[in-house]
Design a protein around this motif. Structure first.
Motif, short mmCIF file in Angstrom:
data_model
loop_
_atom_site.label_atom_id
_atom_site.label_comp_id
_atom_site.label_asym_id
_atom_site.label_seq_id
_atom_site.Cartn_x
_atom_site.Cartn_y
_atom_site.Cartn_z
N ALA A 218 2.21 1.72 -3.51
CA ALA A 218 1.17 2.20 -4.41
C ALA A 218 0.87 3.67 -4.19
CB ALA A 218 -0.10 1.37 -4.23
N ARG A 219 0.92 4.13 -2.93
CA ARG A 219 0.66 5.55 -2.63
C ARG A 219 1.77 6.45 -3.15
NH1 ARG A 219 -3.74 7.73 0.80
NH2 ARG A 219 -2.14 8.92 1.87
N LYS A 220 3.01 5.97 -3.06
CA LYS A 220 4.16 6.80 -3.45
C LYS A 220 4.45 6.74 -4.96
CE LYS A 220 6.70 6.78 0.92
NZ LYS A 220 7.99 6.43 1.59
N GLY B 273 2.37 4.97 -7.31
CA GLY B 273 1.23 4.66 -8.14
C GLY B 273 1.14 3.16 -8.42
N ILE C 278 -5.79 -1.33 -1.35
CA ILE C 278 -4.68 -0.80 -2.15
C ILE C 278 -5.22 -0.22 -3.46
CG2 ILE C 278 -2.61 -1.44 -3.44
CD1 ILE C 278 -2.04 -3.52 -1.27
N ALA D 13 0.83 -1.20 0.00
CA ALA D 13 0.00 0.00 0.00
C ALA D 13 0.87 1.26 0.00
CB ALA D 13 -0.92 -0.01 1.22
N GLU D 14 1.98 1.22 0.74
CA GLU D 14 2.90 2.36 0.77
C GLU D 14 3.52 2.59 -0.60
OE1 GLU D 14 4.81 5.54 2.72
OE2 GLU D 14 3.18 4.22 3.36
N SER E 57 -6.38 3.16 -3.03
CA SER E 57 -5.31 4.08 -2.61
C SER E 57 -5.40 4.44 -1.13
CB SER E 57 -5.37 5.37 -3.46
OG SER E 57 -5.21 5.06 -4.83
N LYS E 58 -5.76 3.45 -0.29
CA LYS E 58 -5.77 3.69 1.14
C LYS E 58 -4.34 3.75 1.66
CE LYS E 58 -10.28 3.35 1.30
NZ LYS E 58 -11.13 4.56 1.53
N SER E 59 -4.17 4.45 2.77
CA SER E 59 -2.83 4.59 3.35
C SER E 59 -2.37 3.27 3.95
CB SER E 59 -2.84 5.67 4.43
OG SER E 59 -3.60 5.25 5.55
#
Length: 257
Positions: A88-90, A92, A226, A85-86, A229-231
């Motif tokens: 994907a957030r950073k 994409g 994920i 998830a981290e 786009s959850k943290s």
């Protein structure tokens, strides 16, 4: 490799073999008639209960998963999904394509996210995959349990047949010993097959079915978060609910940036 299953089978068969050797020769415990009634009868009765295709699929699948362990535990899955998830957030969803994942089911879900599939498609596909796998695993444990239930009963059938043959030949003392041995060995074979092999394997598969249900549902929920786009912190907190209470605090560590 699930060493507990292998060790249990080796110890169980070893104890029985040792007791046989202490009382004489192993050859006296060999009876083709007893083996035929136990194996043939149990197979026939199980075939009546289940389709042939289920038996051909369930027996090898059950044997495979009785001796194998999941590569990743539920606790490790929580950490891995939080890390993904981290990423994907950073970076994409495209950043997930570079991540190597050992678990095939998790890798499949991450591939869907990286390729930009719709949430409903991801959920439906993964849930269908999970349900099919659990259905096959449940089928395997039911087949092994059915054989375990049948084997002692056919042991009694073999014993009765041997006793009938013995009493029918009372005038010939030379036949009494072999018929009595067949009668007793049928009961022995049935008890060993059921209590050393089939029923323990069925119970092991039942436990693995429960674990796989929990782990795959955990993966599905993590993949969907994920995709949304959850943290990483939220993914971790949500997935910790799948862990036993004693493991939640051990896994409650910050995800490295």
């Amino acid at each position: 490799m699930d060493f507990a299953t292998g060790i249990g089978l080796l110890v169980g068969t070893g104890v029985i073999a040792l007791m046989m050797l202490l009382g004489g020769d192993l050859h006296m415990f060999v009876s083709d008639h007893a083996a035929i009634i136990i194996l043939g009868g149990s197979f026939a009765a199980t075939l009546i209960r289940f389709p042939l295709s289920s038996m051909l699929h369930g027996l090898p699948l059950g044997a495979k998963f009785a001796f194998t362990m999941r590569r990743t535990t539920a606790r490790e899955l929580v950490d891995q999904l939080a890390s993904l998830a981290e990423i994907a957030r950073k970076q994409g969803p495209v950043g997930l394509e570079k991540v190597e994942i050992d678990d095939p089911f998790l890798a499949k879900g991450i591939r869907y996210v990286a390729d930009g599939y719709d949430v409903d498609f991801i959920r439906d596909n993964l849930e269908r995959d999970r349900d099919n796998f659990l259905s096959h695993l449940d089928e395997g444990q039911k087949i092994y349990r059915a054989i375990g239930d049948c084997a002692p009963a056919f042991g009694m059938v073999g014993t009765i047949i041997g006793m009938v043959q013995m009493f029918a030949n009372m005038t010939d003392p030379s036949k009494l010993g072999p018929f009595m041995a067949t009668a007793l060995l049928a009961t022995l074979y049935g008890a060993v097959l059921a209590n050393i092999f089939c029923l323990p394997i069925a119970d092991k598969l039942h436990l693995k079915l429960h674990d796989e249900d929990t782990n795959r549902t955990l993966i599905i929920d993590g993949i969907l978060m994920i995709r949304d786009s959850k943290s990483a912190a939220l993914v971790r907190e949500m997935l910790l609910a799948y862990l036993p209470e004693k493991h939640r605090h051990d896994a409650d560590e910050p995800v490295p940036a």
